[in-house]
Design an enzyme around this catalytic site. Structure first.
Site, PDB file in Angstrom:
ATOM      1  N   PRO A  89       0.823  -1.222   0.000  1.00 38.13           N
ATOM      2  CA  PRO A  89       0.000   0.000   0.000  1.00 38.13           C
ATOM      3  C   PRO A  89       0.856   1.271   0.000  1.00 38.13           C
ATOM      4  O   PRO A  89       0.337   2.361  -0.252  1.00 38.13           O
ATOM      5  CB  PRO A  89      -0.838  -0.126   1.278  1.00 38.13           C
ATOM      6  CG  PRO A  89      -0.182  -1.168   2.095  1.00 38.13           C
ATOM      7  CD  PRO A  89       0.629  -2.040   1.196  1.00 38.13           C
ATOM      8  N   GLU A 116       2.319  -7.675   8.666  1.00 40.27           N
ATOM      9  CA  GLU A 116       2.405  -6.235   8.903  1.00 40.27           C
ATOM     10  C   GLU A 116       3.494  -5.564   8.096  1.00 40.27           C
ATOM     11  O   GLU A 116       3.552  -4.350   7.998  1.00 40.27           O
ATOM     12  CB  GLU A 116       2.597  -5.949  10.394  1.00 40.27           C
ATOM     13  CG  GLU A 116       1.299  -5.974  11.186  1.00 40.27           C
ATOM     14  CD  GLU A 116       0.667  -7.357  11.275  1.00 40.27           C
ATOM     15  OE1 GLU A 116       1.383  -8.360  11.057  1.00 40.27           O
ATOM     16  OE2 GLU A 116      -0.538  -7.438  11.545  1.00 40.27           O
ATOM     17  N   ARG A 154      -4.236  -8.105 -20.467  1.00 44.36           N
ATOM     18  CA  ARG A 154      -5.246  -7.811 -21.497  1.00 44.36           C
ATOM     19  C   ARG A 154      -4.773  -6.777 -22.511  1.00 44.36           C
ATOM     20  O   ARG A 154      -5.436  -6.555 -23.520  1.00 44.36           O
ATOM     21  CB  ARG A 154      -6.600  -7.463 -20.876  1.00 44.36           C
ATOM     22  CG  ARG A 154      -6.615  -6.330 -19.909  1.00 44.36           C
ATOM     23  CD  ARG A 154      -7.870  -6.402 -19.042  1.00 44.36           C
ATOM     24  NE  ARG A 154      -9.083  -6.442 -19.858  1.00 44.36           N
ATOM     25  CZ  ARG A 154      -9.491  -5.444 -20.635  1.00 44.36           C
ATOM     26  NH1 ARG A 154      -8.807  -4.325 -20.670  1.00 44.36           N
ATOM     27  NH2 ARG A 154     -10.585  -5.555 -21.354  1.00 44.36           N
ATOM     28  N   ASP A 169     -12.179   0.644 -24.064  1.00 39.69           N
ATOM     29  CA  ASP A 169     -12.300   0.612 -22.611  1.00 39.69           C
ATOM     30  C   ASP A 169     -12.208   1.983 -21.973  1.00 39.69           C
ATOM     31  O   ASP A 169     -11.540   2.869 -22.467  1.00 39.69           O
ATOM     32  CB  ASP A 169     -11.147  -0.199 -22.004  1.00 39.69           C
ATOM     33  CG  ASP A 169     -11.433  -1.658 -22.048  1.00 39.69           C
ATOM     34  OD1 ASP A 169     -12.608  -2.004 -22.164  1.00 39.69           O
ATOM     35  OD2 ASP A 169     -10.470  -2.436 -21.975  1.00 39.69           O
TER      36      ASP A 169
HETATM   37  N1  ADE Z   1      -0.988  -4.878   0.100  1.00 39.31           N
HETATM   38  C1  ADE Z   1      -1.906  -4.492   1.003  1.00 39.31           C
HETATM   39  N2  ADE Z   1      -2.651  -3.488   0.533  1.00 39.31           N
HETATM   40  C2  ADE Z   1      -2.206  -3.227  -0.722  1.00 39.31           C
HETATM   41  C3  ADE Z   1      -2.566  -2.292  -1.731  1.00 39.31           C
HETATM   42  N3  ADE Z   1      -3.554  -1.401  -1.551  1.00 39.31           N
HETATM   43  N4  ADE Z   1      -1.881  -2.307  -2.889  1.00 39.31           N
HETATM   44  C4  ADE Z   1      -0.872  -3.189  -3.075  1.00 39.31           C
HETATM   45  N5  ADE Z   1      -0.485  -4.077  -2.174  1.00 39.31           N
HETATM   46  C5  ADE Z   1      -1.132  -4.114  -0.989  1.00 39.31           C
END
Ligand code: ADE
Length: 260
Positions: A89, A116, A154, A169
């Site tokens: 993330p 974590e 794709r 698309d």
């Molecule tokens: N791992 C946990 N959340 C994630 C996200 N939003 N994007 C990529 N990998 C992740």
């Protein structure tokens, strides 16, 4: 194109990659995807992939050794990769433009984060980029890895049967897609727009283009700034009460059909 996905849930990733467009492209030999179990790259009897964090705190951290070993084994067996993505993330946001760039490569390794965190040395010395699929936290990188494999695959010639459908698309032109309808022409009193039944291909094309513009202006006005609108497209939006010059800054016209 080759993908190697490294995960502690290989069955989860493999099962998704057997289905649909990607599954068919693998069978046709257009995609060569290997899913690796991170535990296969451990050297201890219990196949441990995580450990407590130095400095304390809750949660486990993925250990560096199995991830380094996996990347090295993949390079040896399958050749050096063009990119090693770490799904996290904290990564760079994944977009259609990022998918287009990755689709020009021949071999991509994807490391799925878990728990974590992941030992920082993997980020620094194994991954070539860190990728996020959006501003929300998932419990691991498996679903994000599947998102990347799907979006990139794709774009490879032959993977989606109908190349025109990829062209049309959402986001290919930077606009949201126009509405689609199929039979019946009337369902529970709701009719398909007459123009689509008219057989006038020029009129149909114009209607679709205008609906795509209207929808983008209403739902995602910030996309208009990058869409490279033609003068007549700007004029159309202005005539509809949108202001293309300021839409990019989030202008949303009062009293307009914001839900469209
Ligand atoms: N791992 C946990 N959340 C994630 C996200 N939003 N994007 C990529 N990998 C992740």
């Amino acid at each position: 194109m080759k993908f190697d996905v490294v995960t502690i849930f290989p069955a989860m990733v493999e099962s998704a990659l057997k289905e649909g467009v990607v599954g068919r492209a693998r069978q046709a030999g257009l995609l060569d995807i290997v899913v690796h179990n991170l535990r296969d790259f451990t050297t201890d009897r219990h196949h441990v992939v995580d450990d407590v964090a130095f400095g304390g705190g809750p949660g486990m951290v993925l250990k560096p050794e199995p991830l380094f070993a996996a990347a090295e084994a993949i390079a040896e067996r399958r050749g050096a990769a063009d990119a090693v993505l770490l799904m996290s993330p904290a990564g760079t946001p994944f977009t259609q433009a990022a998918a287009r760039r990755l689709a020009t490569l021949q071999h991509i390794v994807i490391l799925c984060g878990r728990y974590e965190g992941i030992d920082e040395r993997v980020r620094e010395h194994v991954a070539t980029e860190e990728v996020s699929i959006g501003d929300y936290v998932l419990s691991g990188g498996e679903l994000p890895a599947l998102v990347v494999v799907d979006a990139v695959s794709r774009l490879i010639a032959g993977v989606v049967g109908d190349e025109q459908s990829v062209e049309a698309d959402s986001f290919t032109r930077g606009l949201l897609d126009h509405p689609h309808y199929t039979r019946p022409a009337e369902f529970r009193g709701h009719r398909v727009p007459d123009v689509l039944l008219s057989g006038h291909h020029g009129e149909i094309r114009k209607w679709r283009q205008r609906e795509a513009l209207r929808r983008t202006a209403a739902r995602r006005p910030e996309l208009l700034a990058e869409a490279g609108l033609a003068a007549e497209e700007r004029e159309f939006l202005e005539s509809e009460g949108f202001n293309p010059a300021t839409e990019g800054e989030g202008f949303s016209p009062a009293g307009k059909k914001g839900s469209r």
